[in-house]
Design a protein around this motif. Structure first.
Motif, PDB file in Angstrom:
ATOM      1  N   LEU A 150     -50.242  46.937  45.385  1.00  0.00           N
ATOM      2  CA  LEU A 150     -50.256  46.395  44.023  1.00  0.00           C
ATOM      3  C   LEU A 150     -51.623  45.817  43.681  1.00  0.00           C
ATOM      4  O   LEU A 150     -52.114  45.964  42.559  1.00  0.00           O
ATOM      5  CB  LEU A 150     -49.182  45.313  43.885  1.00  0.00           C
ATOM      6  CG  LEU A 150     -47.719  45.767  43.933  1.00  0.00           C
ATOM      7  CD1 LEU A 150     -46.782  44.571  43.979  1.00  0.00           C
ATOM      8  CD2 LEU A 150     -47.388  46.659  42.735  1.00  0.00           C
ATOM      9  N   GLU A 151     -52.245  45.164  44.658  1.00  0.00           N
ATOM     10  CA  GLU A 151     -53.567  44.593  44.422  1.00  0.00           C
ATOM     11  C   GLU A 151     -54.611  45.687  44.201  1.00  0.00           C
ATOM     12  O   GLU A 151     -55.475  45.572  43.326  1.00  0.00           O
ATOM     13  CB  GLU A 151     -53.952  43.709  45.602  1.00  0.00           C
ATOM     14  CG  GLU A 151     -53.101  42.450  45.726  1.00  0.00           C
ATOM     15  CD  GLU A 151     -53.425  41.649  46.975  1.00  0.00           C
ATOM     16  OE1 GLU A 151     -54.205  42.153  47.819  1.00  0.00           O
ATOM     17  OE2 GLU A 151     -52.901  40.530  47.109  1.00  0.00           O
ATOM     18  N   ARG A 152     -54.530  46.773  44.978  1.00  0.00           N
ATOM     19  CA  ARG A 152     -55.489  47.872  44.804  1.00  0.00           C
ATOM     20  C   ARG A 152     -55.338  48.512  43.436  1.00  0.00           C
ATOM     21  O   ARG A 152     -56.319  48.935  42.817  1.00  0.00           O
ATOM     22  CB  ARG A 152     -55.282  48.928  45.897  1.00  0.00           C
ATOM     23  CG  ARG A 152     -55.778  48.513  47.270  1.00  0.00           C
ATOM     24  CD  ARG A 152     -55.844  49.712  48.196  1.00  0.00           C
ATOM     25  NE  ARG A 152     -54.555  50.369  48.336  1.00  0.00           N
ATOM     26  CZ  ARG A 152     -53.654  50.050  49.258  1.00  0.00           C
ATOM     27  NH1 ARG A 152     -53.899  49.072  50.119  1.00  0.00           N
ATOM     28  NH2 ARG A 152     -52.511  50.702  49.332  1.00  0.00           N
ATOM     29  N   ASP A 153     -54.092  48.579  42.949  1.00  0.00           N
ATOM     30  CA  ASP A 153     -53.825  49.188  41.646  1.00  0.00           C
ATOM     31  C   ASP A 153     -54.042  48.215  40.497  1.00  0.00           C
ATOM     32  O   ASP A 153     -53.809  48.577  39.336  1.00  0.00           O
ATOM     33  CB  ASP A 153     -52.384  49.711  41.601  1.00  0.00           C
ATOM     34  CG  ASP A 153     -52.150  50.864  42.571  1.00  0.00           C
ATOM     35  OD1 ASP A 153     -53.141  51.498  42.976  1.00  0.00           O
ATOM     36  OD2 ASP A 153     -50.980  51.106  42.933  1.00  0.00           O
ATOM     37  N   ARG A 154     -54.473  46.985  40.836  1.00  0.00           N
ATOM     38  CA  ARG A 154     -54.694  45.950  39.814  1.00  0.00           C
ATOM     39  C   ARG A 154     -53.439  45.771  38.950  1.00  0.00           C
ATOM     40  O   ARG A 154     -53.474  45.852  37.716  1.00  0.00           O
ATOM     41  CB  ARG A 154     -55.897  46.302  38.931  1.00  0.00           C
ATOM     42  CG  ARG A 154     -57.218  46.348  39.696  1.00  0.00           C
ATOM     43  CD  ARG A 154     -57.522  44.972  40.258  1.00  0.00           C
ATOM     44  NE  ARG A 154     -58.873  44.831  40.788  1.00  0.00           N
ATOM     45  CZ  ARG A 154     -59.188  44.762  42.075  1.00  0.00           C
ATOM     46  NH1 ARG A 154     -58.230  44.877  42.996  1.00  0.00           N
ATOM     47  NH2 ARG A 154     -60.421  44.588  42.473  1.00  0.00           N
ATOM     48  N   CYS A 155     -52.323  45.505  39.646  1.00  0.00           N
ATOM     49  CA  CYS A 155     -51.027  45.334  38.975  1.00  0.00           C
ATOM     50  C   CYS A 155     -51.146  44.281  37.868  1.00  0.00           C
ATOM     51  O   CYS A 155     -51.584  43.153  38.114  1.00  0.00           O
ATOM     52  CB  CYS A 155     -49.979  44.908  40.001  1.00  0.00           C
ATOM     53  SG  CYS A 155     -48.359  44.561  39.307  1.00  0.00           S
ATOM     54  N   PRO A 156     -50.745  44.620  36.628  1.00  0.00           N
ATOM     55  CA  PRO A 156     -50.954  43.708  35.501  1.00  0.00           C
ATOM     56  C   PRO A 156     -49.817  42.714  35.278  1.00  0.00           C
ATOM     57  O   PRO A 156     -49.763  42.073  34.231  1.00  0.00           O
ATOM     58  CB  PRO A 156     -51.072  44.674  34.315  1.00  0.00           C
ATOM     59  CG  PRO A 156     -50.148  45.797  34.685  1.00  0.00           C
ATOM     60  CD  PRO A 156     -50.236  45.941  36.175  1.00  0.00           C
ATOM     61  N   THR A 157     -48.890  42.603  36.218  1.00  0.00           N
ATOM     62  CA  THR A 157     -47.808  41.631  36.071  1.00  0.00           C
ATOM     63  C   THR A 157     -47.907  40.586  37.174  1.00  0.00           C
ATOM     64  O   THR A 157     -48.559  40.790  38.195  1.00  0.00           O
ATOM     65  CB  THR A 157     -46.426  42.301  36.145  1.00  0.00           C
ATOM     66  OG1 THR A 157     -46.167  42.713  37.502  1.00  0.00           O
ATOM     67  CG2 THR A 157     -46.344  43.497  35.218  1.00  0.00           C
ATOM     68  N   PRO A 216     -53.443  38.355  39.758  1.00  0.00           N
ATOM     69  CA  PRO A 216     -52.577  38.899  38.699  1.00  0.00           C
ATOM     70  C   PRO A 216     -52.739  38.202  37.357  1.00  0.00           C
ATOM     71  O   PRO A 216     -52.495  38.808  36.311  1.00  0.00           O
ATOM     72  CB  PRO A 216     -51.161  38.703  39.259  1.00  0.00           C
ATOM     73  CG  PRO A 216     -51.298  37.605  40.262  1.00  0.00           C
ATOM     74  CD  PRO A 216     -52.653  37.789  40.866  1.00  0.00           C
ATOM     75  N   LEU A 217     -53.173  36.956  37.363  1.00  0.00           N
ATOM     76  CA  LEU A 217     -53.277  36.218  36.104  1.00  0.00           C
ATOM     77  C   LEU A 217     -54.371  36.786  35.206  1.00  0.00           C
ATOM     78  O   LEU A 217     -54.255  36.747  33.980  1.00  0.00           O
ATOM     79  CB  LEU A 217     -53.544  34.735  36.379  1.00  0.00           C
ATOM     80  CG  LEU A 217     -52.522  34.009  37.259  1.00  0.00           C
ATOM     81  CD1 LEU A 217     -52.852  32.524  37.327  1.00  0.00           C
ATOM     82  CD2 LEU A 217     -51.111  34.225  36.760  1.00  0.00           C
ATOM     83  N   ARG A 218     -55.430  37.329  35.799  1.00  0.00           N
ATOM     84  CA  ARG A 218     -56.528  37.872  34.981  1.00  0.00           C
ATOM     85  C   ARG A 218     -56.120  39.168  34.286  1.00  0.00           C
ATOM     86  O   ARG A 218     -56.733  39.539  33.283  1.00  0.00           O
ATOM     87  CB  ARG A 218     -57.775  38.091  35.837  1.00  0.00           C
ATOM     88  CG  ARG A 218     -57.661  39.239  36.828  1.00  0.00           C
ATOM     89  CD  ARG A 218     -58.876  39.353  37.725  1.00  0.00           C
ATOM     90  NE  ARG A 218     -60.087  39.670  36.987  1.00  0.00           N
ATOM     91  CZ  ARG A 218     -61.246  39.951  37.562  1.00  0.00           C
ATOM     92  NH1 ARG A 218     -61.339  39.930  38.890  1.00  0.00           N
ATOM     93  NH2 ARG A 218     -62.292  40.253  36.836  1.00  0.00           N
ATOM     94  N   TYR A 219     -55.111  39.842  34.801  1.00  0.00           N
ATOM     95  CA  TYR A 219     -54.644  41.097  34.190  1.00  0.00           C
ATOM     96  C   TYR A 219     -53.413  40.877  33.314  1.00  0.00           C
ATOM     97  O   TYR A 219     -53.163  41.656  32.401  1.00  0.00           O
ATOM     98  CB  TYR A 219     -54.334  42.119  35.281  1.00  0.00           C
ATOM     99  CG  TYR A 219     -55.541  42.463  36.115  1.00  0.00           C
ATOM    100  CD1 TYR A 219     -56.542  43.297  35.624  1.00  0.00           C
ATOM    101  CD2 TYR A 219     -55.713  41.915  37.376  1.00  0.00           C
ATOM    102  CE1 TYR A 219     -57.671  43.590  36.373  1.00  0.00           C
ATOM    103  CE2 TYR A 219     -56.843  42.202  38.142  1.00  0.00           C
ATOM    104  CZ  TYR A 219     -57.812  43.042  37.627  1.00  0.00           C
ATOM    105  OH  TYR A 219     -58.934  43.316  38.374  1.00  0.00           O
ATOM    106  N   ARG A 220     -52.665  39.818  33.607  1.00  0.00           N
ATOM    107  CA  ARG A 220     -51.459  39.558  32.818  1.00  0.00           C
ATOM    108  C   ARG A 220     -51.790  38.818  31.517  1.00  0.00           C
ATOM    109  O   ARG A 220     -51.163  39.037  30.483  1.00  0.00           O
ATOM    110  CB  ARG A 220     -50.482  38.735  33.662  1.00  0.00           C
ATOM    111  CG  ARG A 220     -49.286  38.166  32.895  1.00  0.00           C
ATOM    112  CD  ARG A 220     -48.403  39.262  32.325  1.00  0.00           C
ATOM    113  NE  ARG A 220     -47.296  38.701  31.578  1.00  0.00           N
ATOM    114  CZ  ARG A 220     -47.349  38.297  30.330  1.00  0.00           C
ATOM    115  NH1 ARG A 220     -48.511  38.374  29.643  1.00  0.00           N
ATOM    116  NH2 ARG A 220     -46.288  37.820  29.720  1.00  0.00           N
TER     117      ARG A 220
END
Length: 300
Positions: A150-157, A216-220
């Motif tokens: 999930l981290e590699r895929d830059r999970c947005p949640t 995750p906060l930077r993408y969410r």
């Protein structure tokens, strides 16, 4: 792990604080006895909480022990070896090893050298702990691999990575024989893991932005000058409150034990206090002050 799960010391009775300190020191000694002197550096408040949580209803036998790193301090009454203390020690080693591996993977080659070296030194202890707790070790490896993906895929949640981490802590209850108590502990530990993951993300947000690390906060959320907006912070706090409510409800179903006053303090005062400190910035400031104090002491 991270050290967020701790009681509010100012609200503890003196005898309860001494008991908490004894369990912490007892876990440190048990880590050394089972896994050698290096393992005791992995001792933390989070698994001190787990050792108390998994303990039975009978008062533990105690013995006075001194800290080899602080020989001038008076002896502390530590609980004797027990299945709960051994389990907490085993899980501490397993998670410490994977945390080092994760740190080595996240850092550039040269900065990651220390992490890789410590992981190599802890490898033997990890193998022994995995043999003693194969189910927990397997869950930790599986869920951390999923978390890394999930981290590699830059999970947005936030929910997906928090869920993966929470499943690891939930597995710490699987050795509980009583099925009703196991079900309660799994619910409690799942939401505790979720809280720890989100608090760590909020605490590390500025550092991760500077280093380019996944958070995750930077993408969410849409950050404002590298910070959460008041509306986004309120949303995140609401999510944390939901998990805290579920955790507290599960805790209320557990029978009383000698550690109940300390556990209750941690659940209803310690965790909310740490949460407030993380979001206000006081937590990071206090960590910086502790580091500066240690650096000063080393230079004397």
């Amino acid at each position: 792990m991270y050290g967020y799960v701790r009681p509010d010391r100012g609200e503890l009775k003196v005898r309860d604080y001494e008991t908490f300190r004894g369990v912490y020191c007892g876990l440190c000694h048990r880590l050394r006895e089972r896994y050698g002197p290096l393992a005791r550096f992995a001792v933390n408040y989070d698994y001190t909480f787990l050792a108390m949580l998994l303990s039975g209803p009978e008062p533990a036998d105690t013995c006075a022990r001194r800290c080899p790193y602080h020989p001038l301090r008076r002896a502390v009454k530590c609980p004797a070896a027990s299945p709960a203390m051994d389990l907490a020690a085993d899980h501490t080693v397993i998670l410490a090893y994977w945390k080092l591996r994760d740190g080595a993977a996240d850092k550039p080659f040269l900065p990651s050298f220390v992490y890789r070296l410590l992981a190599a030194l802890l490898r033997g202890a990890y193998v022994r702990a995995s043999e003693r707790c194969p189910g927990f070790a397997s869950t930790a490896e599986t869920e951390l691999a999923a978390l890394s993906a999930l981290e590699r895929d830059r999970c947005p949640t936030v929910d997906e990575p928090a869920d993966r981490f929470a499943r690891i802590l939930r597995a710490a209850a699987d050795g509980t024989e009583d099925p009703d108590r196991r079900r309660i502990l799994r619910e409690l530990l799942y939401h505790l893991g979720r809280i720890v993951y989100i608090l760590d993300a909020a605490d590390d947000l500025s550092d991760d932005l500077r280093d380019g690390s996944y958070n995750p906060l930077r993408y969410r959320f849409s950050l404002q000058d590298g910070r959460l907006s008041p509306e986004d912070e309120a949303e995140l706090r609401l999510s944390l409150q939901h998990s805290h409510n579920r955790l507290a409800a599960a805790f209320g179903l557990l029978p009383e034990t000698p550690y109940s006053p300390i556990l209750k303090n941690t659940v209803f005062l310690g965790l909310p206090g740490v949460t407030q400190a993380v979001f206000s910035g006081e937590w990071k400031a206090s960590k910086r002050q502790r580091k500066e104090r240690k650096d000063h002491e080393r230079s004397l």
